[in-house]
Design an enzyme around this catalytic site. Structure first.
Site, PDB file in Angstrom:
ATOM      1  N   HIS A 102      38.471  42.564  38.511  1.00 40.13           N
ATOM      2  CA  HIS A 102      38.169  43.289  37.267  1.00 40.13           C
ATOM      3  C   HIS A 102      39.353  43.051  36.336  1.00 40.13           C
ATOM      4  O   HIS A 102      40.500  42.965  36.807  1.00 40.13           O
ATOM      5  CB  HIS A 102      38.103  44.805  37.463  1.00 40.13           C
ATOM      6  N   ASP A 105      42.304  45.119  37.138  1.00 43.79           N
ATOM      7  CA  ASP A 105      42.979  44.911  38.436  1.00 43.79           C
ATOM      8  C   ASP A 105      44.200  44.019  38.262  1.00 43.79           C
ATOM      9  O   ASP A 105      45.193  44.193  38.949  1.00 43.79           O
ATOM     10  CB  ASP A 105      42.086  44.168  39.451  1.00 43.79           C
TER      11      ASP A 105
HETATM   12  C1  XUL Z   1      31.530  49.638  43.371  1.00 42.62           C
HETATM   13  C2  XUL Z   1      31.497  48.175  43.409  1.00 42.62           C
HETATM   14  C3  XUL Z   1      32.300  47.456  42.369  1.00 42.62           C
HETATM   15  C4  XUL Z   1      31.664  46.216  41.869  1.00 42.62           C
HETATM   16  C5  XUL Z   1      32.409  45.536  40.756  1.00 42.62           C
HETATM   17  O1  XUL Z   1      30.764  50.249  44.356  1.00 42.62           O
HETATM   18  O2  XUL Z   1      30.884  47.603  44.262  1.00 42.62           O
HETATM   19  O3  XUL Z   1      33.564  47.208  42.870  1.00 42.62           O
HETATM   20  O4  XUL Z   1      31.521  45.300  42.897  1.00 42.62           O
HETATM   21  O5  XUL Z   1      32.627  46.351  39.668  1.00 42.62           O
END
Ligand code: XUL
Ligand code: CO
Length: 439
Positions: A102, A105
Protein backbone atom coordinates in the site's frame (compact mmCIF):
# COMPACT_ATOMS: atom_id res chain seq x y z
CA UNK A 1 28.28 -2.59 2.71
CA UNK A 2 25.41 -1.95 5.13
CA UNK A 3 25.07 -4.51 7.94
CA UNK A 4 22.53 -7.26 7.19
CA UNK A 5 19.33 -6.96 9.20
CA UNK A 6 18.52 -10.67 9.06
CA UNK A 7 22.00 -11.57 10.22
CA UNK A 8 22.74 -15.26 10.52
CA UNK A 9 20.16 -16.23 7.90
CA UNK A 10 21.40 -17.08 4.43
CA UNK A 11 19.51 -17.66 1.20
CA UNK A 12 16.91 -20.37 1.84
CA UNK A 13 17.91 -23.51 -0.11
CA UNK A 14 15.68 -26.23 -1.53
CA UNK A 15 16.71 -29.44 0.23
CA UNK A 16 13.89 -31.85 -0.56
CA UNK A 17 11.14 -33.51 1.49
CA UNK A 18 13.55 -35.29 3.82
CA UNK A 19 15.28 -32.11 4.96
CA UNK A 20 15.41 -31.56 8.71
CA UNK A 21 16.66 -28.00 8.30
CA UNK A 22 13.84 -25.62 9.30
CA UNK A 23 15.37 -22.88 7.17
CA UNK A 24 15.09 -24.88 3.94
CA UNK A 25 12.38 -25.59 1.40
CA UNK A 26 11.14 -29.15 1.25
CA UNK A 27 8.82 -28.79 -1.75
CA UNK A 28 9.32 -25.29 -3.21
CA UNK A 29 11.87 -26.05 -5.88
CA UNK A 30 11.60 -22.96 -8.07
CA UNK A 31 13.07 -24.50 -11.21
CA UNK A 32 11.08 -27.73 -11.12
CA UNK A 33 8.79 -27.77 -14.15
CA UNK A 34 5.14 -28.49 -13.41
CA UNK A 35 2.63 -28.45 -16.25
CA UNK A 36 4.99 -26.73 -18.61
CA UNK A 37 6.08 -23.91 -16.34
CA UNK A 38 8.71 -23.54 -13.64
CA UNK A 39 7.25 -23.70 -10.15
CA UNK A 40 8.27 -20.11 -9.60
CA UNK A 41 6.26 -19.09 -12.67
CA UNK A 42 3.25 -21.19 -11.71
CA UNK A 43 3.03 -19.82 -8.17
CA UNK A 44 4.29 -16.26 -8.66
CA UNK A 45 4.77 -15.81 -4.92
CA UNK A 46 4.66 -12.33 -3.43
CA UNK A 47 5.50 -11.13 0.08
CA UNK A 48 3.30 -8.33 1.37
CA UNK A 49 4.84 -5.26 2.90
CA UNK A 50 2.07 -4.44 5.38
CA UNK A 51 2.03 -7.53 7.59
CA UNK A 52 5.64 -8.57 7.21
CA UNK A 53 7.37 -5.22 7.59
CA UNK A 54 4.74 -2.84 9.01
CA UNK A 55 3.07 -5.27 11.42
CA UNK A 56 4.04 -4.62 15.01
CA UNK A 57 2.09 -7.29 16.88
CA UNK A 58 -0.59 -4.94 18.26
CA UNK A 59 -4.02 -6.44 18.82
CA UNK A 60 -7.18 -4.78 20.15
CA UNK A 61 -6.10 -5.64 23.69
CA UNK A 62 -2.34 -5.37 23.58
CA UNK A 63 0.57 -3.21 22.53
CA UNK A 64 3.25 -3.84 19.95
CA UNK A 65 5.38 -6.89 20.60
CA UNK A 66 7.72 -6.99 17.60
CA UNK A 67 9.90 -3.87 17.89
CA UNK A 68 11.72 -4.47 14.62
CA UNK A 69 14.98 -2.57 14.04
CA UNK A 70 13.15 -0.31 11.53
CA UNK A 71 10.28 0.42 13.93
CA UNK A 72 10.21 2.88 16.83
CA UNK A 73 11.25 6.51 17.20
CA UNK A 74 13.35 8.40 14.72
CA UNK A 75 13.22 10.19 11.41
CA UNK A 76 10.26 8.66 9.56
CA UNK A 77 11.86 8.74 6.14
CA UNK A 78 15.08 7.19 7.42
CA UNK A 79 13.08 4.42 9.11
CA UNK A 80 11.15 3.85 5.86
CA UNK A 81 14.46 3.45 4.04
CA UNK A 82 15.68 0.94 6.62
CA UNK A 83 12.38 -0.91 6.29
CA UNK A 84 12.85 -1.06 2.50
CA UNK A 85 16.40 -2.36 2.94
CA UNK A 86 15.07 -5.02 5.35
CA UNK A 87 12.27 -5.94 2.94
CA UNK A 88 14.59 -6.48 -0.02
CA UNK A 89 17.13 -8.35 2.08
CA UNK A 90 14.28 -10.61 3.17
CA UNK A 91 13.01 -11.12 -0.42
CA UNK A 92 16.48 -11.93 -1.66
CA UNK A 93 17.07 -14.50 1.07
CA UNK A 94 13.61 -16.06 0.79
CA UNK A 95 13.72 -16.07 -3.00
CA UNK A 96 10.19 -14.79 -3.71
CA UNK A 97 9.98 -13.14 -7.14
CA UNK A 98 7.35 -10.51 -6.20
CA UNK A 99 6.17 -8.13 -3.47
CA UNK A 100 3.07 -5.96 -2.90
CA UNK A 101 2.44 -2.74 -0.99
CA UNK A 102 0.00 0.00 0.00
CA UNK A 103 1.24 3.54 -0.58
CA UNK A 104 1.36 4.20 3.17
CA UNK A 105 3.29 0.99 3.92
CA UNK A 106 6.37 2.13 2.06
CA UNK A 107 6.40 5.84 2.90
CA UNK A 108 5.17 7.90 5.86
CA UNK A 109 2.05 10.03 5.46
CA UNK A 110 2.65 13.80 5.37
CA UNK A 111 0.52 16.68 6.62
CA UNK A 112 -1.13 17.19 3.23
CA UNK A 113 -1.62 15.00 0.18
CA UNK A 114 1.07 17.01 -1.60
CA UNK A 115 3.53 16.23 1.17
CA UNK A 116 2.51 12.55 1.25
CA UNK A 117 2.99 12.33 -2.51
CA UNK A 118 6.42 13.87 -2.17
CA UNK A 119 7.45 11.40 0.54
CA UNK A 120 6.07 8.55 -1.57
CA UNK A 121 8.09 9.71 -4.59
CA UNK A 122 11.27 9.67 -2.53
CA UNK A 123 10.59 6.12 -1.40
CA UNK A 124 9.61 5.01 -4.91
CA UNK A 125 13.09 6.02 -6.05
CA UNK A 126 14.54 3.87 -3.26
CA UNK A 127 12.29 0.93 -4.20
CA UNK A 128 13.10 1.28 -7.89
CA UNK A 129 16.80 1.06 -7.02
CA UNK A 130 16.28 -2.02 -4.85
CA UNK A 131 14.13 -3.72 -7.53
CA UNK A 132 16.82 -3.04 -10.08
CA UNK A 133 19.54 -4.39 -7.82
CA UNK A 134 17.73 -7.56 -6.72
CA UNK A 135 15.43 -8.40 -9.66
CA UNK A 136 12.43 -8.61 -7.30
CA UNK A 137 9.30 -7.29 -9.04
CA UNK A 138 6.09 -5.59 -7.97
CA UNK A 139 3.04 -7.84 -8.28
CA UNK A 140 0.65 -5.06 -7.33
CA UNK A 141 0.33 -1.74 -5.64
CA UNK A 142 -2.66 -0.26 -3.85
CA UNK A 143 -3.75 2.77 -1.85
CA UNK A 144 -4.58 2.65 1.83
CA UNK A 145 -8.05 4.23 1.93
CA UNK A 146 -9.01 2.86 5.33
CA UNK A 147 -6.52 3.68 8.12
CA UNK A 148 -6.69 7.45 8.33
CA UNK A 149 -9.76 8.79 10.26
CA UNK A 150 -10.80 10.77 7.15
CA UNK A 151 -11.96 7.44 5.69
CA UNK A 152 -14.00 6.35 8.70
CA UNK A 153 -17.29 6.76 6.78
CA UNK A 154 -15.92 5.35 3.54
CA UNK A 155 -13.60 6.46 0.74
CA UNK A 156 -15.52 6.60 -2.56
CA UNK A 157 -18.77 5.85 -0.68
CA UNK A 158 -18.29 8.68 1.82
CA UNK A 159 -21.22 11.07 2.34
CA UNK A 160 -18.69 13.90 1.89
CA UNK A 161 -17.62 14.43 -1.76
CA UNK A 162 -14.33 15.90 -0.55
CA UNK A 163 -13.38 12.48 0.82
CA UNK A 164 -14.29 10.96 -2.55
CA UNK A 165 -12.04 13.50 -4.23
CA UNK A 166 -9.18 12.91 -1.78
CA UNK A 167 -9.47 9.15 -2.33
CA UNK A 168 -9.48 9.63 -6.11
CA UNK A 169 -6.36 11.77 -5.89
CA UNK A 170 -4.65 9.19 -3.70
CA UNK A 171 -5.51 6.35 -6.09
CA UNK A 172 -4.28 8.38 -9.06
CA UNK A 173 -0.91 8.74 -7.35
CA UNK A 174 -0.78 5.09 -6.24
CA UNK A 175 -1.56 3.96 -9.80
CA UNK A 176 1.15 6.28 -11.15
CA UNK A 177 3.78 4.85 -8.81
CA UNK A 178 2.62 1.26 -9.40
CA UNK A 179 3.13 1.85 -13.10
CA UNK A 180 6.49 3.49 -12.51
CA UNK A 181 7.67 0.43 -10.56
CA UNK A 182 6.43 -1.95 -13.26
CA UNK A 183 3.55 -3.29 -11.11
CA UNK A 184 1.65 -6.03 -12.95
CA UNK A 185 -1.77 -5.33 -11.36
CA UNK A 186 -3.46 -2.66 -9.28
CA UNK A 187 -5.64 -3.68 -6.32
CA UNK A 188 -8.64 -1.92 -4.80
CA UNK A 189 -9.83 -3.22 -1.45
CA UNK A 190 -12.68 -1.17 -0.03
CA UNK A 191 -12.35 -1.85 3.67
CA UNK A 192 -14.55 1.12 4.54
CA UNK A 193 -16.83 0.89 1.49
CA UNK A 194 -19.86 -0.38 3.34
CA UNK A 195 -21.85 0.64 6.35
CA UNK A 196 -22.17 0.31 10.10
CA UNK A 197 -25.90 1.13 10.13
CA UNK A 198 -28.57 1.56 7.48
CA UNK A 199 -30.12 4.24 9.71
CA UNK A 200 -27.61 6.75 8.37
CA UNK A 201 -26.86 5.18 4.97
CA UNK A 202 -28.19 5.85 1.47
CA UNK A 203 -27.14 2.57 -0.09
CA UNK A 204 -28.09 3.41 -3.68
CA UNK A 205 -26.19 6.67 -3.56
CA UNK A 206 -23.11 5.01 -2.07
CA UNK A 207 -23.10 2.27 -4.71
CA UNK A 208 -23.48 4.86 -7.48
CA UNK A 209 -20.54 6.77 -6.03
CA UNK A 210 -18.41 3.64 -5.99
CA UNK A 211 -19.48 2.85 -9.56
CA UNK A 212 -18.41 6.34 -10.65
CA UNK A 213 -15.12 5.96 -8.79
CA UNK A 214 -14.21 2.69 -10.48
CA UNK A 215 -15.05 4.14 -13.90
CA UNK A 216 -12.78 7.10 -13.19
CA UNK A 217 -9.93 4.82 -12.14
CA UNK A 218 -10.42 2.72 -15.26
CA UNK A 219 -10.40 5.77 -17.56
CA UNK A 220 -7.19 6.93 -15.92
CA UNK A 221 -5.58 3.51 -16.28
CA UNK A 222 -6.19 3.74 -20.04
CA UNK A 223 -5.04 7.32 -20.18
CA UNK A 224 -1.63 6.48 -18.73
CA UNK A 225 -1.43 3.13 -20.53
CA UNK A 226 -1.26 0.99 -17.41
CA UNK A 227 -1.37 -2.52 -18.83
CA UNK A 228 -2.38 -4.67 -15.86
CA UNK A 229 -5.91 -5.31 -14.64
CA UNK A 230 -7.63 -3.52 -11.77
CA UNK A 231 -8.34 -6.11 -9.10
CA UNK A 232 -11.18 -5.65 -6.67
CA UNK A 233 -10.71 -7.63 -3.48
CA UNK A 234 -13.97 -8.95 -2.02
CA UNK A 235 -14.54 -9.13 1.71
CA UNK A 236 -17.93 -9.33 3.42
CA UNK A 237 -17.18 -7.36 6.59
CA UNK A 238 -14.45 -6.19 8.96
CA UNK A 239 -13.81 -3.39 9.56
CA UNK A 240 -17.33 -2.43 8.39
CA UNK A 241 -20.41 -4.38 9.46
CA UNK A 242 -21.22 -4.86 5.79
CA UNK A 243 -18.87 -4.34 2.86
CA UNK A 244 -20.41 -3.83 -0.61
CA UNK A 245 -17.74 -6.02 -2.25
CA UNK A 246 -19.10 -8.93 -0.22
CA UNK A 247 -17.86 -11.80 -2.39
CA UNK A 248 -16.92 -12.53 -6.00
CA UNK A 249 -20.55 -12.78 -7.05
CA UNK A 250 -21.43 -9.39 -5.54
CA UNK A 251 -18.36 -7.85 -7.20
CA UNK A 252 -19.30 -9.38 -10.55
CA UNK A 253 -22.82 -7.97 -10.29
CA UNK A 254 -21.26 -4.58 -9.49
CA UNK A 255 -19.01 -4.81 -12.58
CA UNK A 256 -22.01 -5.51 -14.78
CA UNK A 257 -24.26 -2.86 -13.29
CA UNK A 258 -21.67 -0.10 -13.60
CA UNK A 259 -20.36 -1.08 -17.03
CA UNK A 260 -16.92 -2.23 -15.86
CA UNK A 261 -15.42 -4.59 -18.43
CA UNK A 262 -13.83 -7.93 -17.62
CA UNK A 263 -10.90 -6.81 -19.75
CA UNK A 264 -10.17 -4.13 -17.17
CA UNK A 265 -11.49 -5.56 -13.92
CA UNK A 266 -10.92 -8.88 -12.17
CA UNK A 267 -10.94 -10.07 -8.57
CA UNK A 268 -8.24 -10.60 -6.00
CA UNK A 269 -9.54 -13.45 -3.86
CA UNK A 270 -8.42 -13.91 -0.27
CA UNK A 271 -8.83 -17.28 1.44
CA UNK A 272 -10.18 -16.09 4.75
CA UNK A 273 -12.38 -13.39 3.18
CA UNK A 274 -14.11 -16.24 1.36
CA UNK A 275 -14.74 -18.10 4.59
CA UNK A 276 -16.03 -14.96 6.29
CA UNK A 277 -18.50 -14.64 3.40
CA UNK A 278 -19.78 -18.14 4.14
CA UNK A 279 -18.01 -19.74 1.19
CA UNK A 280 -15.06 -22.00 0.78
CA UNK A 281 -11.95 -20.53 -0.80
CA UNK A 282 -12.39 -23.11 -3.54
CA UNK A 283 -15.89 -21.78 -4.23
CA UNK A 284 -14.66 -18.21 -4.68
CA UNK A 285 -11.88 -19.26 -7.04
CA UNK A 286 -14.16 -21.59 -9.03
CA UNK A 287 -16.79 -18.83 -9.32
CA UNK A 288 -14.24 -16.30 -10.55
CA UNK A 289 -12.72 -18.74 -13.04
CA UNK A 290 -16.18 -19.72 -14.33
CA UNK A 291 -17.07 -16.08 -14.95
CA UNK A 292 -13.77 -14.94 -16.44
CA UNK A 293 -12.90 -12.58 -13.58
CA UNK A 294 -10.14 -14.53 -11.85
CA UNK A 295 -7.16 -12.27 -11.24
CA UNK A 296 -4.98 -12.98 -8.24
CA UNK A 297 -4.89 -14.50 -4.75
CA UNK A 298 -4.25 -13.15 -1.28
CA UNK A 299 -3.00 -16.27 0.44
CA UNK A 300 -3.72 -16.88 4.10
CA UNK A 301 -6.05 -18.87 6.31
CA UNK A 302 -8.50 -18.15 9.10
CA UNK A 303 -9.18 -19.98 12.31
CA UNK A 304 -12.22 -22.23 12.62
CA UNK A 305 -12.96 -20.93 16.09
CA UNK A 306 -12.38 -17.23 15.49
CA UNK A 307 -14.86 -15.26 13.41
CA UNK A 308 -12.47 -12.57 12.20
CA UNK A 309 -9.70 -12.16 9.70
CA UNK A 310 -6.78 -13.79 11.50
CA UNK A 311 -4.53 -13.71 8.40
CA UNK A 312 -2.54 -16.81 9.31
CA UNK A 313 -0.19 -18.55 6.93
CA UNK A 314 -1.70 -21.52 5.05
CA UNK A 315 -0.80 -24.99 6.29
CA UNK A 316 -3.14 -27.44 4.54
CA UNK A 317 -1.68 -28.65 1.25
CA UNK A 318 -4.62 -30.96 0.51
CA UNK A 319 -7.15 -28.15 0.82
CA UNK A 320 -5.01 -25.83 -1.31
CA UNK A 321 -4.59 -28.53 -3.96
CA UNK A 322 -8.32 -28.39 -4.66
CA UNK A 323 -8.01 -24.65 -5.23
CA UNK A 324 -4.89 -24.96 -7.36
CA UNK A 325 -6.68 -27.53 -9.47
CA UNK A 326 -9.09 -24.82 -10.66
CA UNK A 327 -6.36 -22.26 -11.26
CA UNK A 328 -3.97 -24.58 -13.08
CA UNK A 329 -6.68 -26.31 -15.12
CA UNK A 330 -7.81 -22.87 -16.32
CA UNK A 331 -4.30 -22.14 -17.58
CA UNK A 332 -2.76 -20.67 -14.43
CA UNK A 333 -2.07 -17.09 -13.45
CA UNK A 334 -1.58 -14.46 -16.12
CA UNK A 335 -0.76 -11.23 -14.28
CA UNK A 336 -1.78 -12.48 -10.81
CA UNK A 337 0.04 -14.56 -8.24
CA UNK A 338 -0.01 -15.83 -4.68
CA UNK A 339 0.49 -12.87 -2.38
CA UNK A 340 0.93 -13.84 1.26
CA UNK A 341 -1.53 -11.48 2.93
CA UNK A 342 -0.64 -13.22 6.16
CA UNK A 343 1.06 -12.33 9.40
CA UNK A 344 2.99 -14.13 12.09
CA UNK A 345 1.27 -14.39 15.48
CA UNK A 346 2.07 -11.68 18.01
CA UNK A 347 4.13 -14.07 20.12
CA UNK A 348 6.33 -14.88 17.11
CA UNK A 349 8.66 -12.00 17.83
CA UNK A 350 11.90 -13.22 16.26
CA UNK A 351 12.99 -12.03 12.84
CA UNK A 352 13.52 -15.71 11.96
CA UNK A 353 9.78 -16.32 12.51
CA UNK A 354 9.10 -14.27 9.36
CA UNK A 355 11.18 -16.79 7.42
CA UNK A 356 9.57 -19.85 9.00
CA UNK A 357 6.13 -18.46 8.15
CA UNK A 358 6.89 -17.81 4.49
CA UNK A 359 8.90 -21.02 4.00
CA UNK A 360 5.93 -22.99 5.36
CA UNK A 361 3.47 -21.11 3.18
CA UNK A 362 5.54 -21.56 0.02
CA UNK A 363 6.05 -25.25 0.74
CA UNK A 364 2.29 -25.70 1.21
CA UNK A 365 1.65 -24.05 -2.17
CA UNK A 366 4.37 -26.06 -3.87
CA UNK A 367 3.05 -29.30 -2.46
CA UNK A 368 -0.50 -28.31 -3.41
CA UNK A 369 0.68 -27.61 -6.95
CA UNK A 370 2.24 -31.07 -7.20
CA UNK A 371 -0.96 -32.69 -5.92
CA UNK A 372 -3.10 -30.63 -8.31
CA UNK A 373 -0.83 -31.70 -11.14
CA UNK A 374 -1.46 -35.36 -10.27
CA UNK A 375 -5.22 -34.78 -10.17
CA UNK A 376 -5.22 -33.07 -13.54
CA UNK A 377 -2.80 -35.50 -15.20
CA UNK A 378 -4.75 -38.50 -13.97
CA UNK A 379 -7.95 -37.02 -15.41
CA UNK A 380 -10.28 -39.18 -13.30
CA UNK A 381 -11.83 -36.27 -11.43
CA UNK A 382 -12.52 -34.30 -14.59
CA UNK A 383 -13.61 -37.51 -16.27
CA UNK A 384 -16.29 -38.02 -13.62
CA UNK A 385 -17.56 -34.46 -14.11
CA UNK A 386 -17.57 -34.79 -17.89
CA UNK A 387 -19.50 -38.06 -17.64
CA UNK A 388 -22.03 -36.42 -15.31
CA UNK A 389 -22.82 -33.64 -17.83
CA UNK A 390 -22.49 -35.75 -20.95
CA UNK A 391 -26.19 -35.30 -21.78
CA UNK A 392 -25.54 -31.63 -22.54
CA UNK A 393 -22.96 -32.24 -25.25
CA UNK A 394 -25.36 -33.80 -27.74
CA UNK A 395 -28.99 -34.77 -28.30
CA UNK A 396 -31.65 -33.11 -26.18
CA UNK A 397 -29.25 -31.11 -24.00
CA UNK A 398 -27.45 -29.60 -26.99
CA UNK A 399 -30.72 -28.77 -28.75
CA UNK A 400 -31.88 -26.87 -25.64
CA UNK A 401 -28.63 -24.90 -25.39
CA UNK A 402 -28.55 -24.22 -29.15
CA UNK A 403 -32.04 -22.69 -28.87
CA UNK A 404 -33.55 -25.30 -31.19
CA UNK A 405 -36.49 -25.76 -28.82
CA UNK A 406 -38.79 -23.28 -27.06
CA UNK A 407 -40.62 -24.06 -23.84
CA UNK A 408 -43.60 -25.62 -25.65
CA UNK A 409 -41.25 -27.61 -27.89
CA UNK A 410 -39.45 -28.99 -24.84
CA UNK A 411 -42.82 -29.88 -23.32
CA UNK A 412 -43.81 -31.75 -26.51
CA UNK A 413 -40.54 -33.69 -26.36
CA UNK A 414 -41.19 -34.77 -22.80
CA UNK A 415 -44.84 -35.70 -23.42
CA UNK A 416 -44.44 -37.37 -26.83
CA UNK A 417 -41.15 -39.06 -26.02
CA UNK A 418 -42.46 -40.20 -22.65
CA UNK A 419 -39.35 -38.78 -20.95
CA UNK A 420 -39.20 -39.94 -17.35
CA UNK A 421 -35.70 -39.20 -15.96
CA UNK A 422 -34.10 -41.67 -13.57
CA UNK A 423 -32.00 -40.33 -10.65
CA UNK A 424 -28.27 -41.00 -10.89
CA UNK A 425 -25.72 -41.02 -8.08
CA UNK A 426 -23.59 -37.91 -7.54
CA UNK A 427 -20.81 -40.26 -6.32
CA UNK A 428 -19.53 -37.74 -3.79
CA UNK A 429 -17.91 -40.21 -1.41
CA UNK A 430 -16.27 -42.09 -4.25
CA UNK A 431 -14.79 -38.78 -5.48
CA UNK A 432 -13.67 -37.79 -1.98
CA UNK A 433 -11.83 -41.09 -1.73
CA UNK A 434 -10.30 -40.47 -5.13
CA UNK A 435 -9.01 -37.07 -4.01
CA UNK A 436 -7.43 -38.63 -0.93
CA UNK A 437 -5.45 -40.95 -3.14
CA UNK A 438 -3.55 -38.00 -4.62
CA UNK A 439 -2.45 -36.56 -1.27
C1 XUL B 1 -7.67 -6.59 4.41
C2 XUL B 1 -6.90 -6.95 3.22
C3 XUL B 1 -6.05 -5.86 2.61
C4 XUL B 1 -6.00 -5.90 1.13
C5 XUL B 1 -5.24 -4.76 0.51
O1 XUL B 1 -8.43 -7.63 4.92
O2 XUL B 1 -6.92 -8.06 2.78
O3 XUL B 1 -4.79 -5.92 3.16
O4 XUL B 1 -5.42 -7.08 0.70
O5 XUL B 1 -5.72 -3.52 0.87
CO1 CO C 1 -5.95 -9.00 1.23
Amino acid sequence: MPQPIFAGIDAIPFQGPESQNPLSFRFYDKNRVVRGKRMEEQLRVAVCYWHTFCGDGKDPFGDATFNRPWQGDGDKLELAKMKAAAAFEFFTKLGNPYYCFHDRDVAPEGKSLAESNDLLDRMVDVLAGLQQKTGVKLLWGTANLFSNPRFMSGASTNPDPEVFAYSAAQVKKALDVTQKLGGENYVLWGGREGYESLLNTDMKRELDQMGRFMNLVCEYKHKIGFKGPLLIEPKPREPTKHQYDYDSAAVYAFFQHYGLSKDDFKVNIENNHATLAGHTFEHEVAYAVANGIFGSIDMNRGDLLLGWDTDQFPNEAGEMALVLRHIVAAGGFTTGGFNFDAKVRRQSIDLADLFHAHIGGMDVLARALLIADKMIADGKLQGAIDARYKGWTGGLGKEILDKKLDLAGISDRVLKGNINPKPRSGQQEMLENLVNRYL
